[in-house]
Design a protein around this motif. Structure first.
Motif, mmCIF file in Angstrom:
data_model
loop_
_atom_site.group_PDB
_atom_site.id
_atom_site.type_symbol
_atom_site.label_atom_id
_atom_site.label_comp_id
_atom_site.label_asym_id
_atom_site.label_seq_id
_atom_site.Cartn_x
_atom_site.Cartn_y
_atom_site.Cartn_z
ATOM 1 N N THR A 96 39.827 84.697 5.079
ATOM 2 C CA THR A 96 40.180 85.523 3.928
ATOM 3 C C THR A 96 38.975 86.253 3.357
ATOM 4 O OG1 THR A 96 41.854 83.885 3.408
ATOM 5 C CG2 THR A 96 41.347 85.480 1.696
ATOM 6 N N TYR A 150 48.984 93.014 -8.961
ATOM 7 C CA TYR A 150 47.848 92.484 -8.192
ATOM 8 C C TYR A 150 46.535 92.847 -8.877
ATOM 9 C CZ TYR A 150 51.756 92.437 -4.951
ATOM 10 O OH TYR A 150 52.979 92.244 -4.379
ATOM 11 N N LEU A 184 38.133 89.343 -2.846
ATOM 12 C CA LEU A 184 38.703 88.973 -1.553
ATOM 13 C C LEU A 184 39.409 87.621 -1.603
ATOM 14 C CD1 LEU A 184 36.011 89.985 1.080
ATOM 15 C CD2 LEU A 184 38.307 90.901 0.844
ATOM 16 N N ARG A 223 41.181 86.005 -3.501
ATOM 17 C CA ARG A 223 42.584 85.918 -3.940
ATOM 18 C C ARG A 223 43.164 87.320 -3.949
ATOM 19 N NH1 ARG A 223 43.233 81.372 -8.706
ATOM 20 N NH2 ARG A 223 42.797 79.604 -7.362
ATOM 21 N N ASP A 224 43.746 87.730 -2.819
ATOM 22 C CA ASP A 224 44.291 89.094 -2.812
ATOM 23 C C ASP A 224 45.818 89.073 -2.891
ATOM 24 O OD1 ASP A 224 44.665 88.184 -0.269
ATOM 25 O OD2 ASP A 224 44.134 90.074 0.718
ATOM 26 N N TYR A 225 46.500 89.615 -1.904
ATOM 27 C CA TYR A 225 47.942 89.828 -2.063
ATOM 28 C C TYR A 225 48.774 88.575 -1.823
ATOM 29 C CZ TYR A 225 47.019 94.811 -2.366
ATOM 30 O OH TYR A 225 46.574 96.035 -2.760
ATOM 31 N N LEU A 226 48.697 88.020 -0.624
ATOM 32 C CA LEU A 226 49.562 86.886 -0.282
ATOM 33 C C LEU A 226 48.887 85.591 -0.719
ATOM 34 C CD1 LEU A 226 51.048 87.786 3.194
ATOM 35 C CD2 LEU A 226 51.870 88.316 0.915
ATOM 36 N N THR A 227 49.510 84.895 -1.650
ATOM 37 C CA THR A 227 48.863 83.711 -2.216
ATOM 38 C C THR A 227 48.617 82.653 -1.148
ATOM 39 O OG1 THR A 227 51.045 82.868 -2.735
ATOM 40 C CG2 THR A 227 49.917 84.074 -4.461
ATOM 41 N N SER A 228 49.371 82.703 -0.051
ATOM 42 C CA SER A 228 49.179 81.676 0.979
ATOM 43 C C SER A 228 47.785 81.753 1.586
ATOM 44 C CB SER A 228 50.210 81.871 2.087
ATOM 45 O OG SER A 228 50.027 83.150 2.670
ATOM 46 N N SER A 229 47.141 82.917 1.503
ATOM 47 C CA SER A 229 45.819 83.066 2.125
ATOM 48 C C SER A 229 44.697 82.862 1.127
ATOM 49 C CB SER A 229 45.700 84.455 2.742
ATOM 50 O OG SER A 229 46.774 84.698 3.602
ATOM 51 N N TRP A 230 45.015 82.517 -0.087
ATOM 52 C CA TRP A 230 43.959 82.347 -1.083
ATOM 53 C C TRP A 230 43.088 81.162 -0.696
ATOM 54 C CZ3 TRP A 230 46.428 83.037 -6.628
ATOM 55 C CH2 TRP A 230 46.925 84.346 -6.732
ATOM 56 N N VAL A 231 41.782 81.381 -0.646
ATOM 57 C CA VAL A 231 40.864 80.294 -0.332
ATOM 58 C C VAL A 231 39.617 80.416 -1.201
ATOM 59 C CG1 VAL A 231 41.600 80.215 2.073
ATOM 60 C CG2 VAL A 231 39.629 81.597 1.436
ATOM 61 N N GLN A 233 46.638 75.944 4.260
ATOM 62 C CA GLN A 233 47.085 76.673 3.082
ATOM 63 C C GLN A 233 46.567 75.980 1.840
ATOM 64 O OE1 GLN A 233 51.254 77.784 3.160
ATOM 65 N NE2 GLN A 233 51.228 78.333 1.004
ATOM 66 N N MET A 234 45.798 76.718 1.036
ATOM 67 C CA MET A 234 45.134 76.132 -0.120
ATOM 68 C C MET A 234 45.924 76.372 -1.399
ATOM 69 S SD MET A 234 42.602 74.749 1.086
ATOM 70 C CE MET A 234 41.639 74.738 2.574
ATOM 71 N N HIS A 235 46.747 77.408 -1.386
ATOM 72 C CA HIS A 235 47.473 77.752 -2.609
ATOM 73 C C HIS A 235 48.967 77.657 -2.320
ATOM 74 C CE1 HIS A 235 47.379 79.605 -6.618
ATOM 75 N NE2 HIS A 235 48.602 79.954 -6.289
ATOM 76 N N ARG A 239 55.101 86.551 -7.436
ATOM 77 C CA ARG A 239 55.127 87.771 -6.621
ATOM 78 C C ARG A 239 56.327 87.708 -5.682
ATOM 79 N NH1 ARG A 239 48.645 88.365 -5.222
ATOM 80 N NH2 ARG A 239 47.983 88.267 -7.402
ATOM 81 N N ILE A 296 57.132 87.699 -2.644
ATOM 82 C CA ILE A 296 56.678 87.566 -1.254
ATOM 83 C C ILE A 296 57.849 87.117 -0.394
ATOM 84 C CG2 ILE A 296 55.114 86.338 0.268
ATOM 85 C CD1 ILE A 296 53.195 86.148 -2.189
ATOM 86 N N TYR A 333 55.852 77.935 0.518
ATOM 87 C CA TYR A 333 55.641 78.067 -0.918
ATOM 88 C C TYR A 333 56.528 77.084 -1.662
ATOM 89 C CZ TYR A 333 53.470 82.527 0.283
ATOM 90 O OH TYR A 333 52.670 83.498 0.816
ATOM 91 N N PRO A 376 46.232 93.419 3.992
ATOM 92 C CA PRO A 376 46.867 92.743 2.851
ATOM 93 C C PRO A 376 47.617 91.487 3.256
ATOM 94 C CG PRO A 376 48.064 94.738 3.415
ATOM 95 C CD PRO A 376 46.856 94.703 4.302
ATOM 96 N N LYS A 417 46.447 89.370 5.676
ATOM 97 C CA LYS A 417 45.441 88.404 6.142
ATOM 98 C C LYS A 417 45.894 87.717 7.428
ATOM 99 C CE LYS A 417 42.234 88.971 3.065
ATOM 100 N NZ LYS A 417 42.410 90.425 3.081
#
Lengths: 175, 470, 1027
Positions: free
Chosen positions: B71, B327, B393, B395-403, C701-703, C709, C711, C810, C894, C896
Motif C-alpha cells: 500500500t 475520501y 498513501l 489509508r486511501d480508497y479501499l479500507t481493506s488495503s489500509w496498513v 487485512q489490517m482494517h 464507504r 465498497i 468487511y 485506487p 491497490k
C-alpha cells in the motif's frame, strides 16, 4: 620589436573611477584605448570604451526556440507518430490533444538549450576555454589593479603615451 | 558609479579594500584547514561511507530491505528526494531572483548557496535512482528507444517530467555556478605561489583575463541566465509537486501543490543556507562578509515563505471540507488525528509556529536563535513531505488495503548517509573554491562597504549614523 | 513464372562442396558421440559453436524424455494425441480424495507434468467445483519432503527385502494369534476396500479400523439410531428454501463443502428469479458459513444440544408430536421464529448440525423428518459413502493395543500419533508397525517400516462418493520416486494373484461397474469412456421419505446440558483443514477467509471477553484441560459466543516438512470422547495468560470496516424486490452543467470521440457478491495458474503478500454515517468509532478483488517507461521486463491490486517454500513468466488462457464461444460467482449480467471505467429480525 602599429602601452591603475576618467580624457586626446583589464566588471566601462552591445541574449533566444521545437518534435514522434499506445485511455492521436501533458518537458528543454547554448557560445566567442594560456600583464590585474591598453600609432608616440597615462592617474606604465 | 543611502546598513564590514577581499577569500584555499574543518570533514566522510554501505546493501538484496509495502509504495525515499530538491532551490533563488531584484546582499552568500544547490540536487537524484526496483535500468527513463528502437518513454508521466526538470535544473545551475567562478579562479591563479595551484587554477579559470569585452558579455550572460533560471527554479518544484498533484490519491490530488511546494522549497532552502553559513562564516572567519544583516534578510524570507506554507496547510483543510468529497475529507482528518498524527503536528510546529518567532527583530538578528530555528525548519519540511506521502498513501480508497508503514534501519541509514553525500563535497568546496563571489563583491566596495559609508558620512553628514554590528 | 530464391551464392554457383554439404542436417557434423561418451568433457576441444550444439541437443533430449506419455492406457480428456506436443497441454480426468475432501477433477499436464487442477463438470457430485485444498494438491506432488523410497527402521531399503521381512513378520503375528490392525482414514474406493478384504482373508484376525481425525461418526450413528441405516445421507441445499445450520460449516468444511457450496449458490443466485433461500446459522465461532448467513445467532457449544432440543419441541408442538425435555437457552425467542419459518417451509426446509454426538443428530433427524425434508432436501437412498469413521472402533483399538492384543499396526493415510496423542504409547506396544505415509511424519517416524504410497496424481484408484456414482483416479505422471501404491503393497503382502493394482482395478470394474450399465457393449470401450469422463454414474432409486424410528426422549436425555465457564471450539480452516497437506505453502499462505490471518492458528476470542480477561491481539495464553496444555496467541475475533474461544485443528505439525513444521500449535489433544464419539469442543478448561509474551500474527487485512464507504453494496431481498436498484443507486456528480454520471464527466472521451474503441473483443468480468462465499478457491487457483510466489509469514507481516486476487472481508460497524447524528458524534469521533467492528455479532461481507483492468487506468498514465499499457481488448497489460520498479503505478492504483517483487522471491534462500526448490519448480506454468526482483506484477485476466482460446477458435475458423475461455479464478469458483466473457458479444453471459440493475463498478466516482464489475449483495433478512 614588431612593426610600429602593433605597439601597445599599458597603464596600471588602482581605482576604477580614475580609470573611467582616464579613458575619457585619453580618448579626447585622440588616443586609441584598446581595452581595460579589470578585476571586476566596472559599470560604464563598455560605454567609455565605445564597445558594441553584445548579442548573446539574441543567441540565447534562438537556442531556446530550437529547444522548444525539438522537444515538441521529439514527443510528437515518440508518443504519437512512431508508436501511439492506449495509455490510461488518454488520447494519443494528435499533438494538440496531448499538449497539456507535453508542456512541462517542452519548457524544460527550452531552458536547457537556451542556457547551455548561450554559455557555450560565450566561452567560444570570448576564447575562455580550459587550457587557454592567460595574458597576464600585471599580477594583480585580477585582484585590485586595472590595466589600460593603449595602442600607439608609431614608436614616436610611445613616449608621450607613457606620460599621458601617468598624467591620467596611472600608478605605473609598461610596454 | 552607483551610490546608495546611508540608511542602508553596510554589507561589508571591517573597512575592506579590494585587496583585503581577495586575501580574505583566498585564505582558506592558500592556508591550512583548521581543526574544525577537519572535524566536520571526518564526520561527513563517515556518513558518506555509511551511505555507500546502505545503498549497496539495498541494490544487492532488493528494496525489500526497506519498510515499504503493497500500500505504501513510497516513503522515506521520495520524502528525502523532495526534501533535497527543495533545499536546492534557495541557491538558484538567491543568485537568480535576487539578482533580478538587484538585492546587493545576495553577493556574499550566492556562491555557497549555489554550491549547496548543486550538492543537494545530487543527493535528490541519488534517491530517484535508489528508489527504483531495478536501478541498473534507470537510463530507460531517458528518451532512448528500447533494443528494437521503437519503445519510447511515456511523456504523460510526471516522472518523465521530473527527469527533464531535475536534469535541466542540475546542469543549468552547474554552468551558472561555474561561469561565475571563472573570474575568481583567475584571481586565485594570478596570486598562486605553488606550481600545482598555478597549474590547476589555470585550467579551472579557462584562461580568463577580465578584459572589458569579456566582462560585458559576462554580465549579459549572468543577467540572462538569471532571467531563465527564475522560471526554471519555479518550474522544477512545480513539476516535483505534480508527481502528487496529477495522481488520484486523496491528499495528493491537489491543485494547490505547485505554488505550495515552491514556497516550501524556498522556505527549507533558506533554512539550510542559514544552517550552513552560520557554520561556514565562523569556521572560515567570514563574519565581516556574511553579516548579521545578511542573516536578518534571510530570516525575513523564511518568515514570509513560512507563512505562505502555513496558509497552504490551512487552505488544504478548507478545500477538503468544501469539496465534500468523502475520501478527501477523511484523508485530512486522518492526517491530523490518525495513527501518524505526531508527524503532522511536528510538521505544524516546526513549519508554521517556529518561523513566526522571526517577527521579533532580536531573534532575527541572533545567530544562535537563527541556527536553532533553521534546524527546526529543516526538520519540519522533512516531516511535511513524510506527511504528504505516507499518511496519504497508508489509508486511501479501499479500507481493506489500509496498513501502517515503519522504516527500517536501512532507510534511516541511507538518509543519514545522504547528509554525508551532501557535506563531503561541500566541505571540499570550502577548501578549494572561493566561497564568496569576490569579483562581484568588489563591485559594491565603493557603495556598500563600511568604509565607503564612513567616507560618505564625512562628506555629507546624514541624519542617521550607520550602526556598526559586532 | 515461378521465382527462384537462392540460399546463398554457393547454391547459385552450385559448387560440388555445397552439394555435398546440402544433404547434411548440420553444416558440420556434430561430435555427439563424443558427448555421449565421457570423452567430450575431458579431452575434446569444445568450441563455442559445439557447446551451443550440445546445449541444443541436451535441451531437445530433455524435453523428449519429458514428453514420454505418462502412463500406458491413460486417456486424455478431450482428444487423444499421438504423443504429447510440447507447448500444448493435455487434460486427464481424475479424482481427488484424501479421506476428507472428495472432488472429481481434470488435471492439466504440460510436457508430462501435472501443473493445474480443474473441476470435472461431468461429475454429478462436485459438478466442476473445486476448493482451495483440491487446487493446492498439485503442489504436494512436488514436495521434496516426500520419501524417495521405502524405509526399514528409518534407513532406506529395497522393496523386495522389505516385502519379505514384512510378510514373515505378519505371518508371525498371525501365528501368535494376535490381531493385525489396519488404521486408515475413510476410504471411498470400493476396490481398495476389496484389496483390504483380500488382505484380511490372507491374514485372519486383520481388523480394519477407520479413523478420521475430524470424524462424522455421530452423523452415521445418528442415522443408524433414527432409520436403522448406518449411513450419511446426501443433502440437497438447492432444494431448501430455509436452511438452518447448527454450527455446520457446510460451505467450507462440513462433509462435502464443494458440493454443498454449488447447491447453496444455486438457490441464492437472483438471475431471472425473484426469491432466494433463507439461511439461518446458530454457532459459537464465526465460520465462513456463518458469515454468509442471512441471520446468525451466537450459541455456546455446550448449549447447542438444548437449542436443538428446543427447536425440536417447537416443531413437534406445531406438528402434534411428542416434546422432549429441554433446558431453555439464550436464543429461545429466535428459536420460536425460526421454528415458524421452518414449518412454513415444510418440505423445502433443511436442518443440519455439526455436532458429532449421535444423540444430537437423532434430534436433527427428528426435526428433518417432521419437516418432511427426507425425499426433498435429504436423500437417504443415495448415501454419501465418503465417510465411514468409527470412533468407538478407535477407542476399542487403543484398549486392545494397550493390553497387547494387537501384534501389528498398518497406518494407511492416517497419522494418529499427531491427531490422537494417546495413540502413540498404545501403538508402541504393537510388535510390527507399518506406515504408508508419503513422508516420515509424526506416526511414520514411530514405525518399523515406512512403505511410501504414491501421490494421488501418480496412482490408479477409484471412488464411490455416492452410492452408484463412481469415479476413477488415473496417474498423470510417472512416479517421481521409488514409491509404491499402498494397495499394491497390501496385495503383494497378501500374495494376491494380481499384484498390479492397475489390472486389479480393471478386473474389479469388469466384475462390478461394467455390469451396472447396458449402453456400452465392449468392456474396453466402457473403460475408455469412464476413464475419459473420469466418472461413471448409474441411475439410482429416487429420494424418498424415510420413516423415523429414533428414540428422541432417550437422545434428548443424553445430550450435554449447557455449562458455564470458558469453552474452546476446535474447527477446521479452509486451507489446512485436518492438516494432511500441512507442508503445502499455498495453503499456509491462503488467508483464513474470516480472520484473514495466514501461517498460524490462534485462539479466536471475542473482543468483549478479551477485554474482560485483559487479552490483546497476540497475547499468548495457555489452555489447560486435565494434563493437556496448549499455548497459543490470541486473535480478537468479533462474532464469538460469550466466553468462547476457537482454535483451528491441523496446525503444529512437527514432522511434515520445511514449510509446515512448527507452524501454529497442535489443538488435537483437546479432542475428547463423549457418548462414544469424538467431541470437537473442550469445556471445563482453565485458561491463564502467560504475561509479556507478545506474539505477532501475519494478516493480509489490517482494517476491518468499510468506514461508511460504498465498497460492497448491499441490500435486502424485500428491498430489492421493491426496487432492483436498491443499494445501488445511479451515481451522479455535480458539474457546472448539472448532475452527470461519472462516465460523462471526462476531459477527452465524448459521444463523438469515445476514446479507444474495443473493436474486436472486450473482455469483461462480472462478480456476483451474492454468490461469492469467500472460500478462497480462486486465490489458490490463481497462485497455481500464474506462478504467484509464496512469500511467507515474515513478508506478510510487512503487508507484502503477492496474491493477484484477494478476498476482502468487511465487518459491519455499530456506528454508521446515518446513526452518527443520533449518537451525536463529531466527524472525527465518528470515523474513529467506525473503525471498530461490531463486537458481538457483526454482519460479514466478502469481495474478491483483482486488477480491475480500468479502461482509464491511473496506473498506466504514470508509468514513465510505458511498462503498463492498455490492450485493444480492454485489458491492462504489464510488461515485466520493461518495468524499472518506480512503484508509482501501485501508489496510484485506487484498488491497490498491484504487487511488487521486493526480493527475488523465486530464487532466494530466504523463501524456502516448495514451489522454489528444484522439484517444486516443476509445478510452474510454462505459459507464465516467473517475475524477477524489482518489477511490478498483477492480475492479467489470465491473458495466456485468453490467447490460447482465441487461437483454438481461429484454428477452427470461428469466434470464441461464450464461456469457452475461463480465467483460473472463474473456473475454480465452486459457486460460479465469477463470470468472464466478451462484452462485445451481446449474447454473452457477462454482457447480460452487466445490464442487471445490481451491477456496479467499484469506486465508480473515479471514472476509471473498469472491465471488472460487481453485483450488489442481497441478504434474505426478515424485517425486524436482524442478528
Amino acid at each position: 620589436m614588431s612593426s610600429s602599429n602593433k605597439k601597445f602601452v599599458y597603464g596600471i591603475f588602482n581605482d576604477d573611477d580614475v580609470v573611467l576618467d582616464a579613458i575619457a580624457s585619453l580618448r579626447a586626446k585622440g588616443l586609441k584605448v584598446k581595452d581595460v583589464i579589470s578585476p571586476f566588471p566596472v559599470h560604464g566601462m563598455d560605454e567609455a570604451l565605445g564597445l558594441r552591445r553584445t548579442r548573446l541574449s539574441i543567441c540565447c533566444f534562438l537556442y531556446g526556440m530550437t529547444g522548444c521545437s525539438l522537444a515538441l518534435l521529439m514527443m510528437w514522434y515518440m508518443n504519437i507518430w512512431d508508436w501511439p499506445m492506449d495509455i490510461g485511455g488518454k488520447p494519443s492521436f494528435a499533438l494538440y490533444k496531448n499538449l497539456p501533458a507535453f508542456i512541462p518537458v517542452t519548457f524544460e528543454s527550452t531552458v536547457l538549450c537556451a542556457a547551455h547554448g548561450m554559455v557555450i557560445t560565450f566561452f567560444l566567442r570570448s576564447k575562455v576555454l580550459p587550457g587557454v594560456e592567460p595574458h597576464i600583464i600585471h599580477p594583480r590585474q585580477a585582484d585590485d589593479h586595472f590595466v589600460m591598453t593603449v595602442q600607439a600609432k608609431d614608436d614616436a608616440q610611445v613616449g608621450q603615451i607613457h606620460s599621458m597615462l601617468k598624467a591620467a592617474g596611472a600608478i605605473s606604465t609598461k610596454e | 558609479m552607483n551610490t546608495e543611502s546611508n540608511l542602508r546598513l553596510p554589507l561589508i564590514l571591517g573597512d575592506k579594500t579590494l585587496h583585503d577581499i581577495t586575501d580574505d577569500v583566498c585564505r582558506p584555499i592558500e592556508g591550512k584547514a583548521n581543526k574544525w574543518w577537519w572535524l566536520a570533514f571526518t564526520v561527513s566522510s563517515a556518513a558518506l561511507i555509511w551511505w555507500v554501505i546502505c545503498v549497496s546493501y539495498t541494490f544487492g538484496t532488493g528494496l525489500g530491505v526497506w519498510g515499504e509495502n503493497k500500500t505504501v509504495g513510497w516513503a522515506w525515499d521520495i520524502t528525502n528526494f523532495v526534501w533535497w530538491v527543495g533545499i536546492g532551490h534557495a541557491g538558484t533563488l538567491i543568485s537568480a531572483i535576487l539578482l533580478l531584484f538587484r538585492q546587493k546582499w545576495r553577493l556574499s552568500i550566492n556562491r555557497s548557496a549555489e554550491a549547496m544547490t548543486i550538492f543537494a540536487v545530487i543527493c535528490a537524484a541519488s534517491f530517484i535512482i535508489g528508489h527504483m526496483g531495478r536501478p541498473w535500468m534507470a537510463y530507460w527513463s531517458f528518451p532512448v528507444g528500447n533494443q528494437f528502437g521503437s519503445l519510447w518513454v511515456n511523456f504523460n508521466s510526471p516522472l518523465i517530467w521530473d527527469v527533464f526538470a531535475i536534469s535541466t535544473y542540475f546542469s543549468v545551475s552547474l554552468v551558472f555556478w561555474y561561469s561565475g567562478l571563472i573570474p575568481d579562479f583567475a584571481a586565485v591563479r594570478d596570486r598562486a605561489t605553488t606550481k600545482a595551484r598555478k597549474f590547476w587554477y589555470t585550467i579551472l579559470s579557462f584562461g580568463w583575463v577580465g578584459s572589458a569585452k569579456n566582462w560585458q558579455r559576462f554580465e549579459e550572460m549572468s543577467l540572462v541566465l538569471a532571467g531563465i533560471s527564475t522560471p526554471l527554479v519555479l518550474s522544477v518544484h512545480s513539476v516535483v509537486s505534480m508527481d502528487f498533484a496529477t495522481s488520484l490519491v486523496p491528499g495528493w490530488h491537489t491543485t494547490i501543490f505547485p505554488p505550495y511546494f515552491v514556497a516550501g522549497a524556498i522556505f527549507s532552502g533558506f533554512a539550510m543556507v542559514q544552517t550552513l553559513l552560520i557554520i561556514t562564516r565562523k569556521v572560515l572567519n567570514m563574519e565581516e562578509y556574511i553579516t548579521i544583516y545578511h542573516i536578518d534578510m534571510m530570516n525575513r524570507i523564511i518568515l514570509i515563505t513560512g507563512s505562505i506554507v502555513g496558509v497552504a496547510y490551512l487552505t488544504e483543510f478548507f478545500i477538503a471540507w468544501y469539496s465534500g468529497v468523502e475520501y478527501e475529507q477523511y484523508a485530512f482528518i486522518n492526517r491530523a488525528t490518525g495513527p501518524y498524527w505526531w508527524a503532522y503536528w511536528s510538521m505544524m510546529t516546526c513549519n508554521v509556529i517556529t518561523p513566526q518567532l522571526f517577527w521579533s527583530k532580536r531573534l532575527r538578528e541572533s545567530v544562535f536563535a537563527t541556527f536553532i530555528i533553521s534546524i527546526f525548519v529543516n526538520v519540519g519540511m522533512w516531516f511535511e513531505r513524510f506527511v504528504i506521502i505516507v499518511t496519504s498513501l497508508h489509508r486511501d480508497y479501499l479500507t481493506s488495503s489500509w496498513v501502517m508503514y515503519y522504516p527500517t534501519w536501512v532507510e534511516v541509514g541511507i538518509f543519514i548517509g545522504s547528509l554525508g553525500l551532501f557535506f563531503v563535497p561541500f566541505m571540499l568546496f570550502t577548501r578549494f573554491f572561493p566561497v564568496i563571489a569576490m569579483s562581484e563583491l568588489k563591485t559594491i566596495v565603493k557603495s556598500s562597504s563600511s568604509q565607503a559609508k564612513k567616507k560618505k558620512m564625512a562628506q555629507s553628514p546624514s541624519p542617521s549614523t550607520p550602526i556598526n554590528h559586532e | 513464372m515461378e521465382k527462384k530464391y537462392w540460399k546463398g551464392v554457393e547454391e547459385l554457383r552450385n559448387e560440388p562442396e555445397f552439394v555435398r554439404l546440402r544433404d547434411n542436417e548440420f553444416f558440420e557434423n556434430l561430435p555427439l558421440d563424443e558427448v555421449v561418451s565421457k570423452k567430450a568433457s575431458s579431452d575434446t576441444s569444445t568450441s563455442r559453436r559445439d557447446f551451443l550444439k550440445f546445449l541444443g541437443f541436451s535441451v531437445a533430449a530433455a524435453s523428449l524424455a519429458a514428453c514420454e506419455a505418462p502412463v500406458n492406457k491413460a486417456i486424455p480428456y478431450v482428444i487423444k494425441p499421438e504423443e504429447i506436443t510440447p507447448g500444448v497441454p493435455n487434460y486427464y480426468a481424475s479424482t481427488y480424495f484424501d479421506g476428507n475432501d472428495y472432488c472429481s477433477i481434470i488435471v492439466k499436464t504440460r510436457e508430462g507434468r501435472p501443473i493445474k487442477i480443474e473441476g470435472n463438470e461431468m461429475s454429478g457430485v462436485t459438478k466442476g467445483g473445486t476448493n482451495a485444498r483440491v487446487q493446492a494438491s498439485v503442489l504436494s506432488l512436488y514436495d521434496s519432503a516426500r520419501l524417495k523410497g521405502p524405509l526399514a527402521n528409518h534407513k532406506p531399503a529395497e522393496w523386495n527385502t522389505i516385502d519379505s521381512e514384512i510378510k514373515n513378520k505378519l505371518g508371525q503375528v498371525v501365528a501368535s494369534g494376535k490381531k493385525i490392525a489396519i488404521v486408515s482414514s475413510s476410504i471411498a474406493s470400493p476396490t481398495t476396500k476389496k484389496v483390504i478384504a483380500d488382505f484380511s482373508a490372507k491374514y485372519p484376525g486383520t481388523q480394519h479400523v477407520v479413523y478420521d481425525a475430524v470424524s462424522y461418526y455421530g452423523l452415521i450413528k445418528g442415522n443408524e439410531l433414527s432409520f436403522g441405516k448406518a449411513a450419511i445421507p446426501s443433502y440437497h441445499f438447492e432444494n431448501a428454501d430455509v436452511i438452518v445450520s447448527f454450527g455446520a460449516d457446510f460451505l467450507a468444511n462440513w462433509l462435502s463443502p464443494i458440493e454443498f457450496a454449488k447447491q447453496y449458490a444455486q438457490n441464492r443466485k437472483l438471475r431471472n428469479k425473484k426469491n432466494m433461500s433463507r439461511h439461518i446459522q446458530f454457532e459459537a465461532n464465526l465460520t465462513l458459513t456463518g458469515s454468509n448467513a442471512d441471520n446468525r445467532y451466537r450459541v455456546r457449544a455446550s448449549s447447542m444440544g438444548s437449542v436443538i432440543a428446543n427447536l425440536y419441541n417447537k416443531i413437534a408442538g406445531a406438528t402434534g408430536g411428542a416434546v422432549v425435555s429441554a433446558t431453555s437457552t439464550s436464543v429461545d425467542k429466535e428459536i420460536n421464529a425460526v421454528a415458524n419459518e421452518l414449518i412454513n417451509a415444510k418440505g423445502k426446509a433443511l436442518v443440519v448440525a455439526r455436532s458429532n454426538d449421535p444423540n444430537v443428530q437423532v434430534l436433527i433427524n427428528g426435526i428433518n423428518s417432521m419437516l418432511g425434508s427426507y425425499g426433498s432436501t435429504i436423500d437417504l437412498n443415495q448415501p454419501n459413502m465418503t465417510r465411514s469413521s468409527n470412533d468407538e472402533g478407535v477407542g476399542n483399538l487403543i484398549t486392545d493395543l494397550n493390553n497387547g492384543a494387537v501384534g501389528a499396526v498398518i497406518l494407511y493415510n492416517s497419522n494418529p500419533v499427531y491427531t490422537m496423542p494417546s495413540f502413540k504409547d498404545a501403538m508402541a506396544k504393537a510388535g510390527l508397525k507399518i506406515s504408508f505415509a508419503d513422508r516420515e511424519d509424526e506416526s511414520a517416524s514411530f514405525c518399523d517400516y515406512v512403505c511410501p504410497d504414491h501421490h494421488y496424481l501418480e496412482s490408479w484408484n477409484d471412488a464411490e462418493p455416492r452410492k452408484g456414482m463412481y469415479s476413477l483416479t488415473q496417474p498423470t505422471i510417472q512416479p517421481l520416486f521409488s514409491t509404491r501404491q499402498a494397495q499394491e503393497s497390501l496385495l503383494k503382502w497378501a500374495d494376491a494373484p494380481v499384484a498390479d493394482y492397475y489390472t486389479y482395478l480393471q478386473d474389479a470394474w469388469k466384475g462390478n461397474t461394467y455390469t451396472m450399465q447396458t449402453g456400452i457393449s465392449s468392456y474396453e470401450a466402457f473403460w475408455a469412456k469412464s476413464l475419459q469422463d473420469g466418472v461413471f454414474e448409474t441411475a439410482t432409486a429416487a429420494a424418498a421419505a424415510a420413516s423415523f424410528i429414533g428414540n428422541v426422549q432417550d437422545a434428548a436425555s443424553k445430550i450435554g446440558k449447557p455449562s458455564t465457564g470458558v469453552e474452546v471450539i476446535l474447527y477446521e480452516k479452509t486451507g489446512i483443514a485436518n492438516g494432511n497437506q500441512g507442508n503445502n505453502p499455498w495453503l499456509h499462505e491462503l488467508p483464513d477467509p474470516v480472520s484473514k490471518v495466514c501461517w498460524d492458528n490462534y485462539f479466536a476470542v471475542g473482543p468483549v471477553y478479551a477485554e474482560k480477561m485483559g487479552y490483546k491481539q497476540g497475547t499468548v495464553i495457555e489452555v489447560k484441560m486435565g494434563n493437556v496444555s496448549i499455548k497459543g496467541p490470541v486473535l480478537l475475533q468479533p462474532g464469538m459466543a460469550d466466553e468462547t474461544m476457537a482454535i483451528a485443528l491441523g496446525y503444529g505439525r512437527t514432522k511434515v516438512g520445511k514449510a509446515g513444521d512448527g507452524v501454529g500449535v497442535n489443538a488435537f489433544p483437546l479432542v475428547t470422547m463423549a457418548n462414544g464419539a469424538l467431541k470437537y469442543f473442550a469445556a471445563g478448561v482453565t485458561v491463564n495468560k502467560t504475561v509479556d509474551d507478545e506474539y505477532l500474527l501475519a494478516s493480509t487485512q489490517m482494517h476491518h470496516t468499510m468506514m461508511g464507504r460504498a465498497i460492497v453494496k448491499e441490500t435486502t431481498l424485500s428491498e430489492w424486490n421493491k426496487n432492483p436498484r436498491s443499494g445501488n443507486p445511479v451515481l451522479k456528480i455535480e458539474t457546472p452543467y448539472g448532475k452527470k454520471e461519472p462516465k460523462h464527466v471526462n476531459l477527452w472521451a465524448t459521444e463523438k470521440n469515445p476514446g479507444f474503441p474495443k473493436e474486436n473483443h472486450f473482455w469483461n468480468m462480472g462478480i456476483d457478491l451474492n454468490s461469492c462465499i469467500g472460500c478462497g478457491a480462486c486465490v489458490v487457483a490463481c497462485t497455481a495458474e500464474n506462478n504467484v510466489p509464496v512469500v511467507g509469514k515474515d513478508e506478510i507481516m510487512r503487508s507484502r503478500e503477492m496474491h493477484w486476487i484477494r478476498i476482502d472481508r468487511y465487518y459491519s460497524s455499530d456506528t454508521t454515517k446515518e446513526n452518527a447524528q443520533e449518537k451525536n458524534l463529531g466527524k472525527i469521533s465518528m470515523y474513529s468509532e467506525m473503525e471498530k467492528p461490531t463486537a458481538d455479532n457483526p454482519e460479514v461481507v466478502f469481495q474478491p478483488l483483482m486488477c480491475q483492468h480500468c479502461n482509464h487506468a491511473p496506473c498506466e498514465t504514470v508509468c514513465p517507461v510505458v511498462a503498463t499499457t492498455h490492450s485493444s481488448e480492454g485489458m491492462n497489460m504489464m510488461a515485466y521486463n520493461r518495468c524499472i520498479g518506480t512503484r508509482y503505478c501501485a501508489n496510484n492504483c485506487p484498488y491497490k491490486v498491484r504487487r511488487f517483487n521486493w526480493f527475488r522471491y523465486n530464487e532466494n534462500e530466504q523463501f524456502p517454500f516448495n514451489q522454489y526448490d528444484n522439484l517444486g519448480k516443476m509445478v510452474l506454468n510454462p505459459d507464465v513468466v516467473v517475475r524477477s526482483r524489482g518489477v511490478m506484477e498483477k492480475c492479467t485476466m489470465c491473458i495466456q488462457r485468453v490467447q490460447y482460446g482465441k487461437l483454438d477458435a481461429k484454428k477452427e475458423g470461428r469466434r470464441p464461444k461464450d464461456g469457452e475461455i475461463k480465467t483460473a479464478c472463474s473456473q475454480a469458483c465452486p459457486t460460479n460467482a465469477i463470470t468472464f466473457g466478451d462484452f462485445n458479444n451481446d449474447q454473452s453471459e457477462v454482457h447480460e449480467l452487466f445490464n442487471d440493475p445490481r451491477s456496479y463498478h467499484l469506486l465508480e466516482e473515479l471514472d476509471t471505467q473498469p472491465s471488472v464489475f460487481y453485483q450488489t449483495k442481497v441478504r434474505n433478512k426478515k424485517a425486524g429480525k436482524e442478528a
